[in-house]
Design a protein around this motif. Structure first.
Motif, PDB file in Angstrom:
ATOM      1  N   TRP A   1      18.883   6.724  61.967  1.00  0.00           N
ATOM      2  CA  TRP A   1      18.280   5.976  63.063  1.00  0.00           C
ATOM      3  C   TRP A   1      17.155   5.091  62.530  1.00  0.00           C
ATOM      4  CZ3 TRP A   1      20.233   5.477  67.794  1.00  0.00           C
ATOM      5  CH2 TRP A   1      21.105   6.466  68.268  1.00  0.00           C
ATOM      6  N   TYR A   2      17.185   3.819  62.901  1.00  0.00           N
ATOM      7  CA  TYR A   2      16.118   2.866  62.644  1.00  0.00           C
ATOM      8  C   TYR A   2      15.574   2.370  63.977  1.00  0.00           C
ATOM      9  CZ  TYR A   2      17.839   2.504  57.806  1.00  0.00           C
ATOM     10  OH  TYR A   2      18.226   2.761  56.514  1.00  0.00           O
ATOM     11  N   ARG A   3      14.406   1.735  63.936  1.00  0.00           N
ATOM     12  CA  ARG A   3      13.878   1.101  65.137  1.00  0.00           C
ATOM     13  C   ARG A   3      13.111  -0.156  64.753  1.00  0.00           C
ATOM     14  NH1 ARG A   3       9.204   5.461  67.027  1.00  0.00           N
ATOM     15  NH2 ARG A   3       7.721   5.064  65.307  1.00  0.00           N
ATOM     16  N   GLN A   4      13.004  -1.072  65.714  1.00  0.00           N
ATOM     17  CA  GLN A   4      12.286  -2.314  65.502  1.00  0.00           C
ATOM     18  C   GLN A   4      11.546  -2.682  66.782  1.00  0.00           C
ATOM     19  OE1 GLN A   4      14.596  -5.818  64.397  1.00  0.00           O
ATOM     20  NE2 GLN A   4      12.899  -6.476  63.085  1.00  0.00           N
ATOM     21  N   ALA A   5      10.221  -2.699  66.706  1.00  0.00           N
ATOM     22  CA  ALA A   5       9.390  -3.143  67.805  1.00  0.00           C
ATOM     23  C   ALA A   5       9.238  -4.659  67.739  1.00  0.00           C
ATOM     24  CB  ALA A   5       8.028  -2.464  67.744  1.00  0.00           C
ATOM     25  N   PRO A   6       8.908  -5.311  68.862  1.00  0.00           N
ATOM     26  CA  PRO A   6       8.755  -6.772  68.853  1.00  0.00           C
ATOM     27  C   PRO A   6       7.756  -7.236  67.804  1.00  0.00           C
ATOM     28  CG  PRO A   6       8.800  -5.961  71.095  1.00  0.00           C
ATOM     29  CD  PRO A   6       8.732  -4.754  70.210  1.00  0.00           C
ATOM     30  N   GLY A   7       8.172  -8.185  66.967  1.00  0.00           N
ATOM     31  CA  GLY A   7       7.318  -8.736  65.939  1.00  0.00           C
ATOM     32  C   GLY A   7       7.068  -7.832  64.751  1.00  0.00           C
ATOM     33  N   GLU A   8       7.741  -6.689  64.690  1.00  0.00           N
ATOM     34  CA  GLU A   8       7.525  -5.729  63.613  1.00  0.00           C
ATOM     35  C   GLU A   8       8.752  -5.637  62.711  1.00  0.00           C
ATOM     36  OE1 GLU A   8       3.737  -5.110  64.926  1.00  0.00           O
ATOM     37  OE2 GLU A   8       4.639  -4.311  63.100  1.00  0.00           O
ATOM     38  N   GLN A   9       8.555  -5.002  61.559  1.00  0.00           N
ATOM     39  CA  GLN A   9       9.642  -4.792  60.616  1.00  0.00           C
ATOM     40  C   GLN A   9      10.540  -3.643  61.069  1.00  0.00           C
ATOM     41  OE1 GLN A   9      10.237  -6.654  57.754  1.00  0.00           O
ATOM     42  NE2 GLN A   9       8.600  -7.989  58.510  1.00  0.00           N
ATOM     43  N   LEU A  10      11.771  -3.684  60.621  1.00  0.00           N
ATOM     44  CA  LEU A  10      12.680  -2.575  60.851  1.00  0.00           C
ATOM     45  C   LEU A  10      12.146  -1.332  60.140  1.00  0.00           C
ATOM     46  CD1 LEU A  10      15.500  -2.149  62.239  1.00  0.00           C
ATOM     47  CD2 LEU A  10      16.483  -2.381  59.950  1.00  0.00           C
TER      48      LEU A  10
ATOM     49  N   ASP B   1       3.731   3.678  71.581  1.00  0.00           N
ATOM     50  CA  ASP B   1       4.031   3.122  70.268  1.00  0.00           C
ATOM     51  C   ASP B   1       5.475   3.367  69.835  1.00  0.00           C
ATOM     52  OD1 ASP B   1       0.776   3.678  68.649  1.00  0.00           O
ATOM     53  OD2 ASP B   1       1.495   2.116  69.998  1.00  0.00           O
ATOM     54  N   ASP B   2       6.187   4.250  70.526  1.00  0.00           N
ATOM     55  CA  ASP B   2       7.594   4.476  70.233  1.00  0.00           C
ATOM     56  C   ASP B   2       8.490   3.406  70.846  1.00  0.00           C
ATOM     57  OD1 ASP B   2       7.193   6.921  68.777  1.00  0.00           O
ATOM     58  OD2 ASP B   2       6.953   7.966  70.693  1.00  0.00           O
ATOM     59  N   THR B   3       7.934   2.536  71.668  1.00  0.00           N
ATOM     60  CA  THR B   3       8.710   1.477  72.300  1.00  0.00           C
ATOM     61  C   THR B   3       9.320   0.567  71.241  1.00  0.00           C
ATOM     62  OG1 THR B   3       7.394   1.495  74.333  1.00  0.00           O
ATOM     63  CG2 THR B   3       8.620  -0.511  73.835  1.00  0.00           C
ATOM     64  N   ALA B   4      10.641   0.423  71.269  1.00  0.00           N
ATOM     65  CA  ALA B   4      11.357  -0.367  70.275  1.00  0.00           C
ATOM     66  C   ALA B   4      12.835  -0.381  70.629  1.00  0.00           C
ATOM     67  CB  ALA B   4      11.165   0.212  68.870  1.00  0.00           C
ATOM     68  N   VAL B   5      13.579  -1.223  69.931  1.00  0.00           N
ATOM     69  CA  VAL B   5      15.028  -1.144  69.947  1.00  0.00           C
ATOM     70  C   VAL B   5      15.436  -0.198  68.830  1.00  0.00           C
ATOM     71  CG1 VAL B   5      17.212  -2.372  69.732  1.00  0.00           C
ATOM     72  CG2 VAL B   5      15.278  -3.467  70.872  1.00  0.00           C
ATOM     73  N   TYR B   6      16.231   0.805  69.167  1.00  0.00           N
ATOM     74  CA  TYR B   6      16.668   1.807  68.207  1.00  0.00           C
ATOM     75  C   TYR B   6      18.098   1.512  67.781  1.00  0.00           C
ATOM     76  CZ  TYR B   6      12.524   4.635  69.001  1.00  0.00           C
ATOM     77  OH  TYR B   6      11.223   5.090  69.059  1.00  0.00           O
ATOM     78  N   TYR B   7      18.313   1.485  66.461  1.00  0.00           N
ATOM     79  CA  TYR B   7      19.607   1.157  65.884  1.00  0.00           C
ATOM     80  C   TYR B   7      20.153   2.337  65.087  1.00  0.00           C
ATOM     81  CZ  TYR B   7      18.357  -3.728  66.808  1.00  0.00           C
ATOM     82  OH  TYR B   7      17.996  -4.909  67.393  1.00  0.00           O
ATOM     83  N   CYS B   8      21.443   2.564  65.225  1.00  0.00           N
ATOM     84  CA  CYS B   8      22.144   3.575  64.454  1.00  0.00           C
ATOM     85  C   CYS B   8      22.836   2.914  63.266  1.00  0.00           C
ATOM     86  CB  CYS B   8      23.173   4.286  65.337  1.00  0.00           C
ATOM     87  SG  CYS B   8      24.181   5.514  64.496  1.00  0.00           S
ATOM     88  N   ASN B   9      22.772   3.555  62.115  1.00  0.00           N
ATOM     89  CA  ASN B   9      23.449   3.087  60.914  1.00  0.00           C
ATOM     90  C   ASN B   9      24.298   4.214  60.340  1.00  0.00           C
ATOM     91  OD1 ASN B   9      23.268   3.064  57.668  1.00  0.00           O
ATOM     92  ND2 ASN B   9      23.478   0.965  58.427  1.00  0.00           N
ATOM     93  N   ALA B  10      25.524   3.887  59.936  1.00  0.00           N
ATOM     94  CA  ALA B  10      26.415   4.856  59.329  1.00  0.00           C
ATOM     95  C   ALA B  10      26.813   4.397  57.936  1.00  0.00           C
ATOM     96  CB  ALA B  10      27.665   5.074  60.182  1.00  0.00           C
ATOM     97  N   ASP B  11      26.598   5.256  56.961  1.00  0.00           N
ATOM     98  CA  ASP B  11      27.083   5.066  55.600  1.00  0.00           C
ATOM     99  C   ASP B  11      28.415   5.800  55.536  1.00  0.00           C
ATOM    100  OD1 ASP B  11      27.635   5.051  52.876  1.00  0.00           O
ATOM    101  OD2 ASP B  11      25.916   6.290  52.328  1.00  0.00           O
ATOM    102  N   LEU B  12      29.516   5.048  55.518  1.00  0.00           N
ATOM    103  CA  LEU B  12      30.811   5.693  55.634  1.00  0.00           C
ATOM    104  C   LEU B  12      31.855   5.038  54.745  1.00  0.00           C
ATOM    105  CD1 LEU B  12      32.771   3.707  57.498  1.00  0.00           C
ATOM    106  CD2 LEU B  12      31.371   4.635  59.344  1.00  0.00           C
ATOM    107  N   GLN B  13      32.964   5.740  54.605  1.00  0.00           N
ATOM    108  CA  GLN B  13      34.112   5.259  53.856  1.00  0.00           C
ATOM    109  C   GLN B  13      35.261   5.024  54.821  1.00  0.00           C
ATOM    110  OE1 GLN B  13      33.032   8.502  50.497  1.00  0.00           O
ATOM    111  NE2 GLN B  13      35.085   7.586  50.265  1.00  0.00           N
ATOM    112  N   VAL B  14      35.934   3.889  54.681  1.00  0.00           N
ATOM    113  CA  VAL B  14      37.140   3.618  55.450  1.00  0.00           C
ATOM    114  C   VAL B  14      38.384   4.019  54.671  1.00  0.00           C
ATOM    115  CG1 VAL B  14      36.070   1.796  56.794  1.00  0.00           C
ATOM    116  CG2 VAL B  14      37.217   1.225  54.645  1.00  0.00           C
ATOM    117  N   SER B  15      38.215   4.353  53.397  1.00  0.00           N
ATOM    118  CA  SER B  15      39.281   4.880  52.554  1.00  0.00           C
ATOM    119  C   SER B  15      38.624   5.672  51.439  1.00  0.00           C
ATOM    120  CB  SER B  15      40.170   3.769  51.989  1.00  0.00           C
ATOM    121  OG  SER B  15      39.478   3.020  51.010  1.00  0.00           O
TER     122      SER B  15
END
Length: 120
Positions: free
Chosen positions: A36-45, A88-102
């Motif tokens: 899980w990542y998050r990004q607040a307005p004007g801030e870094q991921l 301060d937890d207000t942000a857009v939260y993004y999910c990232n998956a490190d995965l294999q398709v094969s």
């Protein structure tokens, strides 16, 4: 085509709780880690929490005593339980998956993001 669908965001008062979900679907051979990542307005991921296939977890210091990451491997889903939420937890939260398709192809994929807003 791999898809990551996030849900569970919303508007809550300070001190409240939310649980975010991220489900991976499509041609998935193996998921190595989900983060899980998050990004607040004007801030870094910012990295919030991660869960590896071996069960190791990692948390950003400001959330480690309030948030809990978990996985349901059978459903290819990762959750983020967020308690004692702060403005301060207000942000857009993004999910990232490190995965294999094969067996010989590995990539990182991103969800569309879900908005979390915490009011005072």
């Amino acid at each position: 085509q791999v898809q990551l669908v996030e849900s569970g965001g919303g508007l809550v008062q300070a001190g409240g709780s939310l649980r975010l979900s991220c489900e991976a679907s499509g041609n998935i051979f193996k998921i190595n880690a989900m983060t899980w990542y998050r990004q607040a307005p004007g801030e870094q991921l910012e990295l919030v929490a991660s869960f590896t296939r071996g069960g190791s977890t990692k948390y950003e210091n400001s959330v480690k005593d309030r948030f809990t990451i978990s996985r349901d491997n059978a459903k290819n889903t990762v959750y983020l339980q967020m308690n004692s939420l702060k403005p301060d937890d207000t942000a857009v939260y993004y999910c990232n998956a490190d995965l294999q398709v094969s067996a010989h192809s590995r990539y990182g994929y991103w969800g569309q993001g879900t908005q979390v807003t915490v009011s005072s």
